[in-house]
Every structure is written in C-alpha cells, then in structure tokens.
Design an enzyme around this catalytic site. Sequence first.
Site, PDB file in Angstrom:
ATOM      1  N   LYS A 119      24.862 108.790 -14.134  1.00 40.22           N
ATOM      2  CA  LYS A 119      26.156 108.758 -14.995  1.00 40.22           C
ATOM      3  C   LYS A 119      25.547 108.344 -16.366  1.00 40.22           C
ATOM      4  O   LYS A 119      26.048 108.764 -17.352  1.00 40.22           O
ATOM      5  CB  LYS A 119      27.262 107.752 -14.732  1.00 40.22           C
ATOM      6  CG  LYS A 119      27.970 108.434 -13.744  1.00 40.22           C
ATOM      7  CD  LYS A 119      29.482 107.781 -13.452  1.00 40.22           C
ATOM      8  CE  LYS A 119      30.486 108.449 -12.577  1.00 40.22           C
ATOM      9  NZ  LYS A 119      31.177 107.608 -11.846  1.00 40.22           N
ATOM     10  N   LYS A 221      27.439 118.422  -5.885  1.00 49.37           N
ATOM     11  CA  LYS A 221      28.847 117.768  -5.646  1.00 49.37           C
ATOM     12  C   LYS A 221      30.107 118.340  -6.244  1.00 49.37           C
ATOM     13  O   LYS A 221      29.814 118.729  -7.443  1.00 49.37           O
ATOM     14  CB  LYS A 221      28.695 116.221  -5.789  1.00 49.37           C
ATOM     15  CG  LYS A 221      29.685 115.371  -5.157  1.00 49.37           C
ATOM     16  CD  LYS A 221      29.565 114.055  -5.099  1.00 49.37           C
ATOM     17  CE  LYS A 221      29.677 113.554  -6.620  1.00 49.37           C
ATOM     18  NZ  LYS A 221      29.834 112.196  -7.109  1.00 49.37           N
ATOM     19  N   LYS A 224      34.792 115.945 -10.978  1.00 48.55           N
ATOM     20  CA  LYS A 224      35.489 115.885 -12.062  1.00 48.55           C
ATOM     21  C   LYS A 224      35.113 116.359 -13.387  1.00 48.55           C
ATOM     22  O   LYS A 224      35.730 116.826 -14.159  1.00 48.55           O
ATOM     23  CB  LYS A 224      36.279 114.334 -12.197  1.00 48.55           C
ATOM     24  CG  LYS A 224      36.862 113.853 -11.239  1.00 48.55           C
ATOM     25  CD  LYS A 224      37.383 112.634 -11.563  1.00 48.55           C
ATOM     26  CE  LYS A 224      37.990 111.968 -10.490  1.00 48.55           C
ATOM     27  NZ  LYS A 224      38.326 110.412 -10.304  1.00 48.55           N
TER      28      LYS A 224
HETATM   29  P1  TYM Z   1      35.775 108.379  -7.510  1.00 46.79           P
HETATM   30  O1  TYM Z   1      37.046 107.904  -8.472  1.00 46.79           O
HETATM   31  O2  TYM Z   1      34.870 108.983  -8.145  1.00 46.79           O
HETATM   32  O3  TYM Z   1      36.514 109.222  -6.157  1.00 46.79           O
HETATM   33  C1  TYM Z   1      37.264 108.836  -5.437  1.00 46.79           C
HETATM   34  C2  TYM Z   1      37.043 109.007  -3.876  1.00 46.79           C
HETATM   35  O4  TYM Z   1      36.676 110.531  -3.684  1.00 46.79           O
HETATM   36  C3  TYM Z   1      35.615 110.509  -3.034  1.00 46.79           C
HETATM   37  N1  TYM Z   1      34.836 111.572  -3.362  1.00 46.79           N
HETATM   38  C4  TYM Z   1      34.339 112.832  -2.673  1.00 46.79           C
HETATM   39  N2  TYM Z   1      34.319 112.972  -1.430  1.00 46.79           N
HETATM   40  C5  TYM Z   1      33.804 114.118  -1.008  1.00 46.79           C
HETATM   41  N3  TYM Z   1      33.462 115.024  -1.625  1.00 46.79           N
HETATM   42  C6  TYM Z   1      33.346 115.053  -3.166  1.00 46.79           C
HETATM   43  N4  TYM Z   1      32.750 115.972  -3.724  1.00 46.79           N
HETATM   44  C7  TYM Z   1      33.992 113.872  -3.603  1.00 46.79           C
HETATM   45  N5  TYM Z   1      34.088 113.216  -4.914  1.00 46.79           N
HETATM   46  C8  TYM Z   1      34.672 112.195  -4.815  1.00 46.79           C
HETATM   47  C9  TYM Z   1      34.766 109.264  -3.374  1.00 46.79           C
HETATM   48  O5  TYM Z   1      33.688 109.058  -2.536  1.00 46.79           O
HETATM   49  C10 TYM Z   1      35.785 108.400  -3.334  1.00 46.79           C
HETATM   50  O6  TYM Z   1      35.989 107.975  -2.144  1.00 46.79           O
HETATM   51  N6  TYM Z   1      33.620 103.947  -7.258  1.00 46.79           N
HETATM   52  C11 TYM Z   1      34.778 104.456  -6.781  1.00 46.79           C
HETATM   53  C12 TYM Z   1      36.058 103.727  -6.997  1.00 46.79           C
HETATM   54  C13 TYM Z   1      36.260 102.549  -6.353  1.00 46.79           C
HETATM   55  C14 TYM Z   1      36.353 102.262  -5.173  1.00 46.79           C
HETATM   56  C15 TYM Z   1      36.518 100.831  -5.146  1.00 46.79           C
HETATM   57  C16 TYM Z   1      36.080 102.966  -3.930  1.00 46.79           C
HETATM   58  C17 TYM Z   1      36.324 101.511  -7.189  1.00 46.79           C
HETATM   59  N7  TYM Z   1      36.569 100.298  -6.455  1.00 46.79           N
HETATM   60  C18 TYM Z   1      36.580 100.060  -4.017  1.00 46.79           C
HETATM   61  C19 TYM Z   1      36.379 101.953  -2.742  1.00 46.79           C
HETATM   62  C20 TYM Z   1      36.614 100.637  -2.838  1.00 46.79           C
HETATM   63  C21 TYM Z   1      34.799 106.151  -7.678  1.00 46.79           C
HETATM   64  O7  TYM Z   1      34.181 106.008  -8.497  1.00 46.79           O
HETATM   65  O8  TYM Z   1      35.472 107.114  -6.915  1.00 46.79           O
END
Ligand code: TYM
Length: 359
Positions: A119, A221, A224
């Site tokens: 990032k 991957k 967004k």
């Molecule tokens: P974020 O917002 O990027 O994504 C949310 C969830 O979607 C999953 N994900 C995917 N799974 C499969 N294939 C993909 N291409 C894909 N893109 C995204 C992510 O693995 C995630 O589960 N850091 C985290 C948010 C967070 C969080 C937490 C999660 C903050 N605090 C505490 C769990 C527990 C994040 O940026 O997710």
Amino acid sequence: MSTFEQLVFSGVQPTGNLHLGNYLGAIRRWVALQEDYNCIYCVVDQHAITQAMSVWGGPAELMRNTREVTAAFLASGIDPKKHIVFNQSRVRQHAELAWVFNCIARMGWLNRMTQFKDKAGKDRENASVGLFTYPNLMAADILAYRATHVPVGEDQKQHLELTRDIAQKFNTDFSGRIAELGLGVETQSGDETIASFFPLTEPVIGGPAARVMSLRDGTKKMSKSDPSDLSRINLIDDADTISKKIRKAKTDAEPLPSDVEGLKDRPEADNLVGIYAALIDANKEKVIGDFGGQQFSVFKPALADLAVERLAPIAAEMRRISADASYVDAVLKDGGERAALLAEKTLRNVRDIIGFLQD
Ligand code: TYM
C-alpha cells in the site's frame, strides 16, 4: 481459572467498491458463523483513513461508504440484534488499546508486513504513520473483545499472526501482574497449561474463495483499488453488469480440465471454478465433476446465471436498506453501545495490568 469464551470478530474497511472477494472470502462466511458463535462485525472506519484522502474519499464519501458496508452486512444476512454490528470509531477503546499495542509490537515485526509495503508503494517516506501501525489497531479491534476466531480472506493472514505475537508478548511481559490480579485465563501452550490475559486468536481462512482473483488477470487479487472495474464484481452491480463482466473475464483457450490437478498453472480457470464452487457452497472437485471437459462458452454463461441468482437479491436488498439512512444509523448506534460495554470491561483490566491509575 476460567477459559476463554468463544467469540468471533471481523471487519471490513469502508473504502468503496465492496466486491465479490470481500463477500465470498469474508462476509458470506460470517453469516454462517452466526449459528454457532456470538459474533461482532465491524465497519473499520479508522482503518480507512490510514490511506491518502484521495483513496478513502473525504468525509461525505466515508459516511456514505460506512452506511453502504453496513447495508451489505445486513443484506447478506447478518443479524444485528442477535449479534453486534457497529463502526469502529464509536468505540474509543479500540484506539486506546491500539496505543498500548504500539508499545508492545516491535518495529521489526511491522517492517515485515507485506500489506504495508504494497500500500505504501515506492514512496514510503510519504505513507502515513497510521498505515504503518495499522496492524496494531487491527489487533486491538480483535483483542478488545478477547475474540477467539477471526474469519478473513487469505490476504489478512499475516496481520492475524501479528495479532497472536502481540497477545503473546503482552501475556508474557505482564504474566506476574496478570496472576497477581487473578486475571489469567487457562490456555494451552503445547503440552503446558498457562495463564493468559489475551487469547491466541485463531484465523478462520479457507474454502475455494479465500483468495478471489481479478477477472482480468488471474495472478492478481480482486481488489477495490484496481483501476479496471471489469476486474471485479461489485456487490452493487446489477444483473446485466455481472453477466457482462463474467462474459468478458479473461480465460485461456483450453476447455476445463477433467480433474482439479489440471487447474494448476491455469490461474483464470482456477479462479472462475473457485468462484462457482463458493457460490454453491461446494468444493472445486464438485464443479469440475459437473463441468470438466466443457468449453468456457458453456461454463461462463452458467457461472453468470449463478452469480446473478445469488448476488442480485443482495444488491437489491442493499439498495433498499441504504435508502433508509436513519435505520442504518440506529443499528450502528445500538451495536456501538453494546460493543463499548464489552470493550470497556477488557480495557479496565488492561489499565490495571499495566499500572495506569483509574477510579
Ligand atoms: P478489507 O476491508 O481489505 O477486506 C475485507 C475482507 O475481505 C477479504 N478480502 C478477500 N477475500 C478473498 N479474496 C479477495 N480478493 C479479497 N479481498 C478482500 C479480506 O481478507 C477481509 O477479510 N484489515 C482488514 C480489516 C480489519 C479486520 C480487523 C479484519 C480491520 N480490523 C479485525 C478482521 C479483524 C481489511 O483491510 O480488510
């Protein structure tokens, strides 16, 4: 000594373009876990602002996206009455615990985080400090509730390992004080039983869609931030858009293989089969059993129909719920109040353990 109560925690950033990867890798699995666990699902708005404002969009966009992600949770089948749904910034204890973890985690640990490197890109000097310490806030989200299970996509695995490292170092650094205050909870460490304050959280990662790939490039991957909207299926896409994106998805020229081994080195085919499998709640073997040997001209329309059948009702429900901002806000307020009570219980103990004077 008691044992940890089983509890699920997970979160999604409100940064727009919620897509099929977020749904299949995370949200859909959260829905299933509601049956067997108490669950807390969070819209992590404080994480969203770790990137440049051009990425998270500024105040109006953040409010809109926070409500939209909440609507996606509810439209997918998360029950905000039986469980807890809220936005992170409402519960101040997350930021308070993140500060403690800033002092527990080591620079070397955070330096290894691949998501920061991705990032921040080349211009690391210009990345926010918040982006660097992002995983500490994530650990705080989870450990403020002493959550035992965290369902996420594959890309969050390293952050969850860090969460365990933080929990372990806190438990070890303060083990004497934890015992003195009688706050130890029985945990298994190899053959030994030890007293810990924080659990070593289990990642819940897996299934055929733990890593959904871009529809334009099976080695990247689904994300967004991909500039090409054709690379992903957004949860708010309508039926025609979903069909068009699947029809245009990149593939190779061969028919589908007759066994899953044959998907190796065919990233685009593997991805589409994985998506199909996740949508019917089966494994890739089942899909290959049904479609092995078929051309993409047969498989893609079947996948498009299935995706529309499963996703269009969610999109419609998201639009319906999003139209009622006051309902969404009431859900977040109620969830926030319940979450804060739980998190404050943990933080009172944390302050005592560290030696912060409080009333
Ligand atoms: P974020 O917002 O990027 O994504 C949310 C969830 O979607 C999953 N994900 C995917 N799974 C499969 N294939 C993909 N291409 C894909 N893109 C995204 C992510 O693995 C995630 O589960 N850091 C985290 C948010 C967070 C969080 C937490 C999660 C903050 N605090 C505490 C769990 C527990 C994040 O940026 O997710």
